[in-house]
Design a protein around this motif. Structure first.
Motif, PDB file in Angstrom:
ATOM      1  N   CYS A 322      71.375  50.037  55.493  1.00  0.00           N
ATOM      2  CA  CYS A 322      72.470  50.787  56.136  1.00  0.00           C
ATOM      3  C   CYS A 322      72.460  52.182  55.536  1.00  0.00           C
ATOM      4  O   CYS A 322      72.930  52.392  54.424  1.00  0.00           O
ATOM      5  CB  CYS A 322      73.820  50.098  55.938  1.00  0.00           C
ATOM      6  N   PRO A 377      79.868  52.175  59.827  1.00  0.00           N
ATOM      7  CA  PRO A 377      78.627  51.776  59.155  1.00  0.00           C
ATOM      8  C   PRO A 377      78.266  52.689  57.991  1.00  0.00           C
ATOM      9  O   PRO A 377      77.408  52.367  57.171  1.00  0.00           O
ATOM     10  CB  PRO A 377      77.582  51.871  60.276  1.00  0.00           C
ATOM     11  N   CYS A 402      75.504  46.244  52.569  1.00  0.00           N
ATOM     12  CA  CYS A 402      76.096  46.756  53.808  1.00  0.00           C
ATOM     13  C   CYS A 402      77.291  45.900  54.208  1.00  0.00           C
ATOM     14  O   CYS A 402      77.676  45.841  55.388  1.00  0.00           O
ATOM     15  CB  CYS A 402      75.060  46.764  54.929  1.00  0.00           C
TER      16      CYS A 402
END
Length: 425
Positions: A322, A377, A402
């Motif tokens: 990520c 994110p 993540c």
């Protein structure tokens, strides 16, 4: 009973509105008759003092204001604080890694070498209202002589440390207790006699499980879906406010038990039936909420939804990453199959217990952070669980996180939502 009460309030509001409107229309008619030869209203109650000149437009606006109040009283204007968007935040941060010393190392993204700072400068804005930022001073005054508990998995502990950082900007916290792994902790804000605890109970139910500091858990997990974890039940009656959350651990390979007999499993191999995570999660939440209702403890209970991860090109254990630095657009990320199941179960079971709790005079509320979290994110530690992991080798293979959240970061807005729910009852 509740429906009859609401109907009575509605009828009263209708009567007040109609009465007010009638009085104002009669007034307008009187004004019109008395002002045929002048644009000003005559002084019909002369008492030697210059009377105020009333503009008929003001009276019309007053009727409109009354109508708006009437609409709001009938619930036609509502604000869903969970439905909104991320917008740029031009204000200052609630805290930084320099003003809060309680951030755990693997979530201290700036200390560990994150160079972009933009991810910290976004705020959650509900579509129909403004979300108040966490006011630590006001919160401490409200919570004098109270006790809080955060019960759940490592993500609840992540939120707990955000909570501590926000409050400690006004009053320094004192650590009263922690276990060897810092899974369980108890803190106190002495001036206000507020205590805050975090309890690690990843299933909320009795389970045989181990997790090391890198998030690696034992391969064989056994969960008793009908027996709650005594590590928190033995303290339950000492808390005034409790935030529960779990979910993610139910996606791991697990064996399920009820009445000390094995029922089946999830993602296991062998002779046992794969029951799926929805079966076990629902069973566990039913056990939790039954305990809350039957205990009759007058605490305020929040259940926080499970949260999405943002692994791309793999998972936690298969090299997922990520690396994003800005929020996602609506629809860019979809809930995973498992996250959809978790949320469906949560919404259904919390809705049921909210109604039952209301009848018994208890408070159970849903803290839904799924949507606002799905759009972020950019808020995870990524490869920066450790300090400068690429110092020796720019191409080193490191564990990406993540799932958990940087502090400060988007997770702070979970506590803004929580505070709004407390302040607004």
């Amino acid at each position: 009973m509740k429906q009859n009460w609401l109907k009575s309030v509605y009828n009263q509001n209708q009567f007040v509105f109609k009465l007010g409107l009638t009085v104002m229309l009669v007034g307008l008619g009187l004004i019109f008759l008395l002002s045929q030869s002048s644009n000003e209203i005559p002084n019909i109650f002369h008492n030697g003092i210059n009377s105020h000149v009333v503009d008929t437009d003001d009276l019309v606006e007053s009727v409109k204001d009354l109508s708006q109040i009437h609409q709001k009283d009938n619930g036609t204007e509502k604000c869903d604080i969970f439905d909104g968007e991320w917008v740029p935040n031009l204000g200052s941060l609630a805290y930084t890694n320099n003003t809060c010393k309680w951030i755990e190392s693997h979530q201290n993204c700036m200390e560990n070498g994150r160079t972009d700072i933009g991810y910290m400068y976004w705020k959650w804005k509900p579509k129909a209202c403004e979300l108040l930022r966490f006011d630590a001073k006001k919160f401490l005054e409200m919570m004098r002589d109270q006790s809080w508990a955060f019960v759940g998995d490592s993500i609840i502990r992540n939120q707990f440390h955000s909570f501590i950082c926000l409050i400690s900007q006004v009053e320094e916290a004192v650590v009263l207790y922690h276990d060897d792994e810092y899974h369980d902790q108890k803190w106190r804000f002495p001036t206000h006699n507020l205590t805050v605890s975090v309890i690690w109970s990843p299933f909320l139910a009795k389970s045989d499980v181990f997790e090391d500091k890198n998030g690696v858990s034992s391969p064989d997990i056994h969960v008793h879906v009908d027996i709650l974890d005594k590590i928190w039940t033995e303290q339950y009656h000492t808390w005034d406010y409790i935030l529960f959350s779990c979910g993610k651990w139910f996606t791991k390979p697990t064996f399920y038990y009820e009445r000390n007999s094995i029922l089946g499993c999830h993602a296991c191999e062998g002779k046992h039936t794969d029951l799926g995570i929805d079966f076990a999660y629902r069973k566990t939440l039913k056990s939790l909420f039954r305990y809350i209702i039957e205990s009759n403890h007058k605490a305020t209970i929040f259940y926080r939804t499970a949260t999405p991860d943002h692994f791309e090109n793999g998972t936690w254990s298969t090299g997922g990453t990520c690396d994003r630095t800005v929020p996602a657009n609506e629809g860019e990320f979809e809930l995973t199959y498992f996250d959809r199941i978790l949320q469906e179960v949560e919404l259904q079971e919390v809705s049921k217990v909210e109604a039952e709790a209301f009848i018994k005079g208890l408070k159970v509320k849903l803290l839904d952070v799924m949507k606002l979290s799905l759009l972020r994110p950019d808020g995870h530690p990524g490869p920066l669980r450790q300090f400068d992991p690429f110092a020796k080798d720019k191409k080193a293979k490191v564990q990406y996180d993540c799932l958990h959240w940087c502090l400060p970061g988007p997770i702070d807005y979970w506590n803004d939502l929580l505070m709004n729910m407390v302040v607004n009852g």
